[in-house]
Design a protein around this motif. Structure first.
Motif, short mmCIF file in Angstrom:
data_model
loop_
_atom_site.label_atom_id
_atom_site.label_comp_id
_atom_site.label_asym_id
_atom_site.label_seq_id
_atom_site.Cartn_x
_atom_site.Cartn_y
_atom_site.Cartn_z
N ALA A 49 0.85 -1.19 0.00
CA ALA A 49 0.00 0.00 0.00
C ALA A 49 0.88 1.24 0.00
CB ALA A 49 -0.92 0.00 1.21
N ILE A 50 0.34 2.32 -0.55
CA ILE A 50 1.03 3.61 -0.55
C ILE A 50 -0.01 4.69 -0.34
CG2 ILE A 50 0.94 3.68 -3.09
CD1 ILE A 50 3.43 5.44 -3.01
N PHE A 51 0.28 5.62 0.59
CA PHE A 51 -0.65 6.72 0.86
C PHE A 51 0.03 7.76 1.74
CE2 PHE A 51 -1.06 3.47 4.01
CZ PHE A 51 -1.34 4.08 5.21
N ALA A 83 -3.68 2.11 -3.14
CA ALA A 83 -3.23 3.50 -3.09
C ALA A 83 -4.40 4.41 -2.75
CB ALA A 83 -2.61 3.91 -4.43
N CYS A 84 -4.05 5.53 -2.13
CA CYS A 84 -5.03 6.59 -1.84
C CYS A 84 -4.34 7.92 -2.09
CB CYS A 84 -5.52 6.49 -0.40
SG CYS A 84 -6.73 7.77 0.03
N LEU A 85 -5.02 8.85 -2.72
CA LEU A 85 -4.46 10.15 -3.08
C LEU A 85 -4.86 11.25 -2.10
CD1 LEU A 85 -5.15 10.01 -6.93
CD2 LEU A 85 -2.99 9.53 -5.77
N SER A 86 -5.61 10.92 -1.06
CA SER A 86 -6.12 11.92 -0.12
C SER A 86 -5.25 11.99 1.13
CB SER A 86 -7.56 11.60 0.28
OG SER A 86 -8.40 11.52 -0.85
N ARG A 87 -5.28 13.12 1.80
CA ARG A 87 -4.53 13.29 3.04
C ARG A 87 -4.98 12.27 4.08
NH1 ARG A 87 -1.58 17.68 4.15
NH2 ARG A 87 -2.09 17.49 6.36
N GLU A 88 -4.02 11.71 4.77
CA GLU A 88 -4.24 10.73 5.82
C GLU A 88 -4.94 9.46 5.34
OE1 GLU A 88 -2.73 11.17 8.60
OE2 GLU A 88 -2.14 13.22 8.14
N GLY A 89 -5.00 9.27 4.03
CA GLY A 89 -5.63 8.07 3.49
C GLY A 89 -7.13 8.05 3.66
N LEU A 90 -7.75 9.22 3.86
CA LEU A 90 -9.17 9.28 4.20
C LEU A 90 -10.08 9.51 2.99
CD1 LEU A 90 -9.00 11.25 7.58
CD2 LEU A 90 -9.34 8.79 7.21
N GLY A 91 -9.55 9.33 1.80
CA GLY A 91 -10.37 9.43 0.60
C GLY A 91 -10.58 8.06 -0.02
N PRO A 92 -11.04 8.02 -1.25
CA PRO A 92 -11.24 6.73 -1.92
C PRO A 92 -9.91 6.03 -2.19
CG PRO A 92 -11.61 8.56 -3.44
CD PRO A 92 -11.48 9.16 -2.08
N TRP A 93 -9.93 4.72 -2.10
CA TRP A 93 -8.77 3.89 -2.39
C TRP A 93 -8.97 3.19 -3.73
CZ3 TRP A 93 -4.50 2.33 0.95
CH2 TRP A 93 -4.42 3.10 2.12
N PHE A 94 -7.86 2.81 -4.37
CA PHE A 94 -7.94 2.10 -5.64
C PHE A 94 -6.74 1.16 -5.75
CE2 PHE A 94 -5.52 5.91 -6.23
CZ PHE A 94 -4.58 5.67 -7.23
N GLU A 95 -6.78 0.30 -6.76
CA GLU A 95 -5.76 -0.73 -6.93
C GLU A 95 -4.91 -0.47 -8.17
OE1 GLU A 95 -7.86 -4.70 -5.02
OE2 GLU A 95 -8.25 -4.22 -7.13
N LEU A 96 -3.62 -0.80 -8.05
CA LEU A 96 -2.69 -0.69 -9.16
C LEU A 96 -2.04 -2.05 -9.41
CD1 LEU A 96 -0.94 2.68 -8.22
CD2 LEU A 96 -2.76 2.34 -9.90
N ASP A 97 -1.85 -2.37 -10.66
CA ASP A 97 -1.30 -3.67 -11.04
C ASP A 97 0.17 -3.80 -10.63
OD1 ASP A 97 -1.27 -6.19 -12.83
OD2 ASP A 97 0.38 -4.97 -13.59
N LEU A 277 5.62 6.36 -6.10
CA LEU A 277 5.12 5.12 -6.68
C LEU A 277 6.25 4.19 -7.11
CD1 LEU A 277 2.57 3.58 -7.54
CD2 LEU A 277 2.74 4.71 -9.77
N VAL A 278 7.33 4.76 -7.62
CA VAL A 278 8.45 3.92 -8.07
C VAL A 278 9.01 3.10 -6.92
CG1 VAL A 278 10.09 5.83 -7.74
CG2 VAL A 278 10.69 3.92 -9.23
N ARG A 279 9.05 3.67 -5.71
CA ARG A 279 9.56 2.92 -4.56
C ARG A 279 8.53 1.91 -4.08
NH1 ARG A 279 11.06 8.05 -3.95
NH2 ARG A 279 9.39 8.59 -2.51
N ALA A 280 7.26 2.26 -4.18
CA ALA A 280 6.21 1.33 -3.73
C ALA A 280 6.15 0.09 -4.61
CB ALA A 280 4.85 2.04 -3.71
N LEU A 281 6.33 0.27 -5.92
CA LEU A 281 6.27 -0.87 -6.83
C LEU A 281 7.46 -1.80 -6.63
CD1 LEU A 281 5.11 0.91 -10.10
CD2 LEU A 281 3.76 -0.63 -8.67
N GLY A 282 8.56 -1.27 -6.11
CA GLY A 282 9.73 -2.11 -5.89
C GLY A 282 9.94 -2.49 -4.44
#
Length: 354
Positions: A49-51, A83-97, A277-282
């Protein structure tokens, strides 16, 4: 001073960590925080996860040096990156391949084209890769999932993907608005068509207001790609129309912009996630369970567990959902509540009369 918190929830763990950390910072000895419950039954919250989260980063969960409130939790390679693009992870979440297949139908269509035995199909994929590379975006399925499916307006998705792609490649790429040519035409409205409808209108000459916004060089490339996709669609019964629709929606949003317009600037949380994201994918090392990370920090600071207490403070939480996406939303909601709870408890400890 002793404080008992009831509940094996992230809220109890985070509140305990924040209180014990604050006591250390202010040089206040003797504060003991105990959680009424069984540490063996703490609900797992599994990465990757990344947020953005100031609270969790301050607790040492998923934190990387020099990355501020960016939280990256590794996890099994076979699981999608959440992943979540909102502060503190309090917005919508989504998935990345993370497997090179893509999760969004348009990404999957792109991957199919790249692996298609037909040279014409692979050439359509190559054209897209070249165009994206010119902008500084590698044609990675995770980036395409972000471009097509991140819970943000279309132009914001493009801006975020540009930031992520350039962070991965280290290349600035060409300015995106170089595709626009000078025009005095009235700007058309964005399109909202299926892939088949878009190609049908293109073949009939009905996309002139949008295609006329392109520079001559880029118009030739776009028309060649669309004609190729129309021919392929006749061969395979419209197998990859999801990609045509997604790119059509994106391009029609771009083509209505004035020349030299700027894309919406990403928020601080969006930019942090995009560039991380580059660090999260690796990410392959570290604790893969966010709640276990909290448990380790809580115990390191001296927090303990007890079976019972006469007057514990209930920081209960609703039951954790079974699915990963729902569980992460449950987790960050508990973390957010814990921050407010820790502030209230600290004030009551330092100034009981209040």
């Amino acid at each position: 001073m002793e404080l008992e918190l009831k509940g094996n929830s992230p809220a109890a763990l985070v509140a305990g960590i924040l209180l014990l950390s604050r006591a250390r910072s202010f040089g206040i000895p003797g504060l003991r925080v105990r959680i009424v419950g069984d540490r063996e039954t703490i609900t797992p919250v599994q990465g990757p996860a990344i947020f953005h989260s100031n609270v969790l980063a301050s607790c040492g969960v998923g934190r990387e040096d020099g990355q501020g409130p960016l939280v990256i939790l590794p996890g099994p390679a076979e699981l999608p990156l959440l992943a979540c693009l909102s502060r503190e992870g309090l917005g919508p979440w989504f998935e990345l391949d993370t497997q090179g297949q893509g999760l969004h139908p348009a990404t999957q269509a792109f991957v199919r084209l790249a692996r298609d035995p037909r040279p014409a199909a692979r050439n359509r994929s190559k054209q897209l890769r070249v165009a994206m590379s010119a902008l500084g975006i590698p044609a990675e399925p995770a980036l395409l999932d972000m471009l097509f499916d991140a819970p943000a307006p279309t132009l914001t998705r493009l801006a975020i993907t540009l930031r992520a792609g350039r962070a991965i490649t280290g290349q600035a790429g060409h300015p995106w608005h170089q595709i626009l040519g000078p025009t005095e035409q009235r700007l058309p409205d964005p399109l909202d068509l299926s892939g088949a409808e878009l190609l049908e209108r293109f073949v009939a000459g009905g996309l002139e207001p949008w295609l006329g916004r392109l520079s001559v060089q880029h118009r030739d490339s776009v028309e060649d790609w669309m004609m190729g996709m129309a021919l392929l669609g006749d061969e395979d019964d419209g197998r990859d129309m999801a990609l045509v629709a997604a790119l059509g929606e994106l391009m029609s949003q771009v083509l209505v912009l004035p020349k030299n317009a700027m894309l919406p600037p990403p928020s601080g949380a969006e930019d942090l996630v995009a560039t991380g994201l580059v660090r999260a994918l690796g990410a392959a090392r570290g604790q893969t369970d966010a709640n276990q990370s909290l448990l380790q920090v809580f115990q390191f600071l001296g927090g303990t567990f007890v079976d019972s207490a006469p007057h514990p403070i209930d920081v209960g939480s609703p039951p954790a959902p079974e699915d990963r996406l729902g569980r992460w939303k449950w987790f960050v909601d508990g973390v957010s509540r814990a921050s407010e709870l820790a502030d209230d408890l600290w004030r009551s400890l330092m100034d009981p009369a209040s």
